[in-house]
Design an enzyme around this catalytic site. Structure first.
Site, PDB file in Angstrom:
ATOM      1  N   SER A   1       0.822  -1.210   0.000  1.00 22.53           N
ATOM      2  CA  SER A   1       0.000   0.000   0.000  1.00 22.53           C
ATOM      3  C   SER A   1       0.859   1.265   0.000  1.00 22.53           C
ATOM      4  O   SER A   1       2.019   1.256   0.407  1.00 22.53           O
ATOM      5  CB  SER A   1      -0.915   0.013   1.220  1.00 22.53           C
ATOM      6  OG  SER A   1      -1.666  -1.176   1.284  1.00 22.53           O
TER       7      SER A   1
HETATM    8  N1  SAM Z   1      -0.491  -5.127   4.145  1.00 14.56           N
HETATM    9  C1  SAM Z   1       0.212  -5.378   2.903  1.00 14.56           C
HETATM   10  C2  SAM Z   1       1.577  -4.775   2.871  1.00 14.56           C
HETATM   11  O1  SAM Z   1       1.935  -4.048   3.801  1.00 14.56           O
HETATM   12  O2  SAM Z   1       2.277  -5.060   1.900  1.00 14.56           O
HETATM   13  C3  SAM Z   1      -0.568  -4.904   1.699  1.00 14.56           C
HETATM   14  C4  SAM Z   1      -1.739  -5.707   1.498  1.00 14.56           C
HETATM   15  S1  SAM Z   1      -2.340  -5.839  -0.124  1.00 14.56           S
HETATM   16  C5  SAM Z   1      -3.009  -4.247  -0.376  1.00 14.56           C
HETATM   17  C6  SAM Z   1      -3.728  -6.880   0.298  1.00 14.56           C
HETATM   18  C7  SAM Z   1      -3.337  -8.300   0.635  1.00 14.56           C
HETATM   19  O3  SAM Z   1      -4.495  -8.947   1.155  1.00 14.56           O
HETATM   20  C8  SAM Z   1      -2.879  -9.113  -0.560  1.00 14.56           C
HETATM   21  O4  SAM Z   1      -1.628  -9.677  -0.321  1.00 14.56           O
HETATM   22  C9  SAM Z   1      -3.968 -10.178  -0.686  1.00 14.56           C
HETATM   23  O5  SAM Z   1      -3.503 -11.412  -1.176  1.00 14.56           O
HETATM   24  C10 SAM Z   1      -4.452 -10.284   0.739  1.00 14.56           C
HETATM   25  N2  SAM Z   1      -5.772 -10.870   0.916  1.00 14.56           N
HETATM   26  C11 SAM Z   1      -6.912 -10.678   0.193  1.00 14.56           C
HETATM   27  N3  SAM Z   1      -7.922 -11.424   0.697  1.00 14.56           N
HETATM   28  C12 SAM Z   1      -7.406 -12.102   1.771  1.00 14.56           C
HETATM   29  C13 SAM Z   1      -7.936 -13.014   2.711  1.00 14.56           C
HETATM   30  N4  SAM Z   1      -9.211 -13.434   2.675  1.00 14.56           N
HETATM   31  N5  SAM Z   1      -7.120 -13.494   3.671  1.00 14.56           N
HETATM   32  C14 SAM Z   1      -5.827 -13.112   3.748  1.00 14.56           C
HETATM   33  N6  SAM Z   1      -5.254 -12.254   2.890  1.00 14.56           N
HETATM   34  C15 SAM Z   1      -6.040 -11.740   1.919  1.00 14.56           C
END
Ligand code: SAM
Length: 214
Positions: A52
């Site tokens: 992000s």
């Molecule tokens: N917090 C992260 C960072 O600092 O890099 C950025 C997160 S990215 C915007 C969103 C993440 O949420 C992705 O890696 C995606 O695979 C994960 N995601 C989406 N749905 C999910 C779920 N049900 N459970 C766990 N992770 C999930």
């Protein structure tokens, strides 16, 4: 990054600013993009996902109203950057990611950085179920956008507790919602508009158009 993108846009929370100063964001982005690591933009980390934008990481961290020693659940480990920010603020972080390759890469990154495993615990799976074995959590941070607030996460909030989660009925457009739980009562407040990747899973969006694993 700190002066121009965070303080320059009015952010004043010292513990968040200190964490954003101390955690080297360039170690969380792909090598080919390291020159952009301190720009205020999200960057691709593979599998259709992104790390992000720093301003949004800072805003979400401020909204959590975190204090050292608190137990925090993060849904969406991604690169691990947000987890590292929370740990740097003194939280005990439990972070869950659904894409095995990102989970493994984050674990390897923390191993190389020598991050204490007591500070950041990583899990693989559908984070919309939360981590019932480790609940309750003082704070819950969801870093992907879903159509609703997943019920299991609500049930895993400590009293008092706060959850910060992007919610919206379009897949790439949400409002950040803060859920408060105190004295057995819930309340919620929506704040700024954001654009997060999809929260996919049983209590999120149901079809994965980018990754077939879960
Ligand atoms: N917090 C992260 C960072 O600092 O890099 C950025 C997160 S990215 C915007 C969103 C993440 O949420 C992705 O890696 C995606 O695979 C994960 N995601 C989406 N749905 C999910 C779920 N049900 N459970 C766990 N992770 C999930």
């Amino acid at each position: 990054m700190l002066r121009e993108h965070l303080m320059g846009r009015g952010l004043r929370n010292l513990s968040v600013l200190k964490a954003m100063r101390d955690v080297p964001r360039h170690l969380f982005v792909p090598e080919a993009m390291r020159n952009l690591a301190y720009e205020d933009c999200p960057l691709p980390i593979g599998f259709g996902q992104s790390i992000s934008q720093p301003f949004i990481v800072a805003c979400m961290s401020i909204l959590l109203d975190l204090r050292p020693g608190m137990k925090v659940l993060e849904v969406g480990t991604g690169s691990g950057y947000q987890a590292a920010i929370l740990a740097s603020m003194g939280a005990r972080v439990y972070s869950i990611e659904r894409i095995p390759e990102l989970h493994k890469a984050a674990a390897e990154r923390f191993r190389r950085m020598g991050t204490e495993s007591a500070a950041i615990n990583l899990f693989l799976g559908d984070g919309t179920f939360g981590l019932p074995d480790y609940a309750p959590f003082d704070r819950i941070l969801v870093t992907a956008g879903g159509p609703d607030i997943p019920e299991p996460l609500v049930m895993q909030m400590a009293d008092p507790g706060i959850m910060v989660i992007p919610v919206g009925n379009e897949r790439n457009r949400q409002r950040i919602v803060r859920v408060f739980y105190q004295n057995g009562k819930y309340s919620a407040r929506a704040s700024r508009s954001v654009s997060f990747v999809e929260l996919l899973g049983e209590h999120g969006w149901h079809t994965d158009r980018t990754h077939p694993t879960f």
